[in-house]
Scaffold this motif. Sequence first.
Motif, PDB file in Angstrom:
ATOM      1  N   LEU A 144       0.894  -1.354   0.022  1.00 48.62           N
ATOM      2  CA  LEU A 144      -0.062  -0.057  -0.062  1.00 48.62           C
ATOM      3  C   LEU A 144       0.858   1.353  -0.042  1.00 48.62           C
ATOM      4  O   LEU A 144       0.428   2.480  -0.711  1.00 48.62           O
ATOM      5  N   LYS A 145       2.031   1.238   0.830  1.00 49.72           N
ATOM      6  CA  LYS A 145       2.919   2.452   0.837  1.00 49.72           C
ATOM      7  C   LYS A 145       3.484   2.600  -0.609  1.00 49.72           C
ATOM      8  O   LYS A 145       3.599   3.905  -0.914  1.00 49.72           O
ATOM      9  N   ASP A 176       0.972   4.330  -2.728  1.00 53.10           N
ATOM     10  CA  ASP A 176       0.791   5.609  -2.356  1.00 53.10           C
ATOM     11  C   ASP A 176       1.658   6.525  -2.678  1.00 53.10           C
ATOM     12  O   ASP A 176       1.452   7.790  -3.018  1.00 53.10           O
ATOM     13  N   ASN A 177       3.056   5.998  -2.741  1.00 54.26           N
ATOM     14  CA  ASN A 177       3.882   6.847  -3.016  1.00 54.26           C
ATOM     15  C   ASN A 177       4.184   7.086  -4.864  1.00 54.26           C
ATOM     16  O   ASN A 177       4.900   7.788  -5.211  1.00 54.26           O
ATOM     17  N   LYS A 187       3.361   8.472  -7.982  1.00 55.48           N
ATOM     18  CA  LYS A 187       2.789   9.566  -8.309  1.00 55.48           C
ATOM     19  C   LYS A 187       2.310   9.704  -9.862  1.00 55.48           C
ATOM     20  O   LYS A 187       2.666  10.508 -10.738  1.00 55.48           O
ATOM     21  N   LYS A 224      -1.279   3.185 -12.623  1.00 48.81           N
ATOM     22  CA  LYS A 224      -0.683   2.375 -11.845  1.00 48.81           C
ATOM     23  C   LYS A 224      -1.043   0.780 -12.209  1.00 48.81           C
ATOM     24  O   LYS A 224      -0.367   0.039 -12.097  1.00 48.81           O
ATOM     25  N   ARG A 246      -9.818   0.612  -1.509  1.00 48.49           N
ATOM     26  CA  ARG A 246      -9.129   1.800  -2.355  1.00 48.49           C
ATOM     27  C   ARG A 246      -9.709   2.129  -3.536  1.00 48.49           C
ATOM     28  O   ARG A 246     -10.222   0.999  -4.531  1.00 48.49           O
ATOM     29  N   ASP A 248      -7.900   3.014  -6.073  1.00 48.83           N
ATOM     30  CA  ASP A 248      -7.071   2.312  -7.165  1.00 48.83           C
ATOM     31  C   ASP A 248      -7.360   0.766  -7.560  1.00 48.83           C
ATOM     32  O   ASP A 248      -7.149   0.373  -8.484  1.00 48.83           O
TER      33      ASP A 248
END
Length: 576
Positions: free
Chosen positions: A478-479, A482-483, A485, A491, A561, A563
Amino acid sequence: MALLEKGQAQAASRFLRRALEQDPALISSPPGLRSILGVRWQPVATKIADELKRFPTADSYFTYGVFRLWSGEREEAVNSLRMADLLAGGDALALKLVGEDVSRSFLRAKESLSARRCHAALADIAAALSEKPSPEIRGAYAALLLACGYNESAGHEFRALLRPDPTAPISGVPPIPDTQSPWWALDAIMGSLNTVEPSLALIIGNALAGQSENAGNIANELFESKKLTRDEYDAMSAWIAHCASLGPHPKAAEYAHVLGPPPAYERVATMLRQKDFDGAARMLSRLRTAEGETPDLYIYTAALMLAREKDGEAAQALGLWVSALGDEAQLAPSLASLVGDDAVAAAESRLSGKLAARPEDFEARYALVVLGMQLSRDYVREHLDNLAVMLGNDKPAVAKLLARMPAISENPPETNAESAEDLLRLGDAAFANGSFELANKRYLQAGQRNENLGGLTAALLRGAFAIGDYPAAAKYALKLLDNAKITGVEKARTFSSGTLDAYRLKKDFDTHLGALSTWCDEHAVSPEPWLLCGLLLIEAGKPANAIPYLSGYQKIAFPPRADASFFLAHAQREAR
């Protein structure tokens, strides 16, 4: 037959022996068990194999060998009957079934030689010479005497070969030994040419290599020191001259190479990595003569045998190596450093396959245990425990591995690396070698020193995934999301954790991914690992398999989420 059908291999052995001794036709014209037993053949075979696993005795191996022989599986039968002979300390009936037309002492000598126990082989081959004298055995005996440093005795045997009747006058020129003539045992002789004292073998080697002057000088020295009589010297001089008139022997380059100074083990390692296995074998033969039986000799021999896919000989060499190591010595050098990662990976896969097909193959198990300990594999404990049962945990080759096991499994070696970057690299190296617990530890240490280190999140993801800490692995996934951009659509098209690429063996990735999917099925209340499983399945090129986990995540996550819907749509498109 009734005992065979019950799987009572040890009890059946006595009756099988009696039948074979009383009816020679059972040896010359063995019955066909497959046709006799019909559909019952497979269950009987399974029962006998199971008893052999539980009780690997000489009787069990004998029965198993006879059963396989009578079933038309000669190769499997021969291996089992030879094992029965070895465990019994001599089994003439087993050897008769194998069809070995040599004395048992000669067979034992060959076993000792394959394990590099030259002095043990010497006693057996001397007995073989008295049991069944032949030029072949005498030539092997002479070469072995030379290899063990008994140059005077070797010279006597070589003279007997040159001139079988010592009292007969010398007439003509002794024939040039042919490399295909087994009684000269030239390969064994040439492996021993760098003995300190001059010997008849040095004359033979120099003459065959076309170095007549050297051969003549050695003959002169032997004559002057009264180690050759005048008649012997004249015969040898004529023989050298005859060699010179014919030119170098076809294998001259090999023989001349052996006459040089002994090599170092570093040169052997270079040849192994270059896949020059014949050259490495010649150098090891010279090193054995120059330095004797050493731990280095055993481990380099094991590496050569593994690279040549001779796993049984590799296991024997590894057993000798471990037995020869000091109690505190490490299992180094690693086999991977000698033959390369690819060869070790191939050996590991091959040995695992052999064990799956034949669990009683203790040689394959032993080689796999040593490989696994060098690579910190998870399977080592189970295989080592089985090995201790099969061979006895008081054997040095097993006891020394057992003594090292707690340190390897519970206390991974610490490092003096100071920077987070060094720790991350060390973790990647451990991961590539399959040492997943150690890799995860290094990644966590790197994060403690620099939590913003580039590539750390992906490393922590694969480390946690590999050791089965799926909630933590999902947190790092998940990190990563989130990172990133980029938009959700991008994605879905481009996201990759790099986890699959980090594995050296895809089968390890597949195993861990299978464990994650099972975990998800059993933990439906934890949504994040479901998303992780879907992402990794897309990364592995299995979008259809990813769909149930991504849609499952959508159902159990609250709220899911945003995405995740893009990943699900992407998987559905790719699966069409």
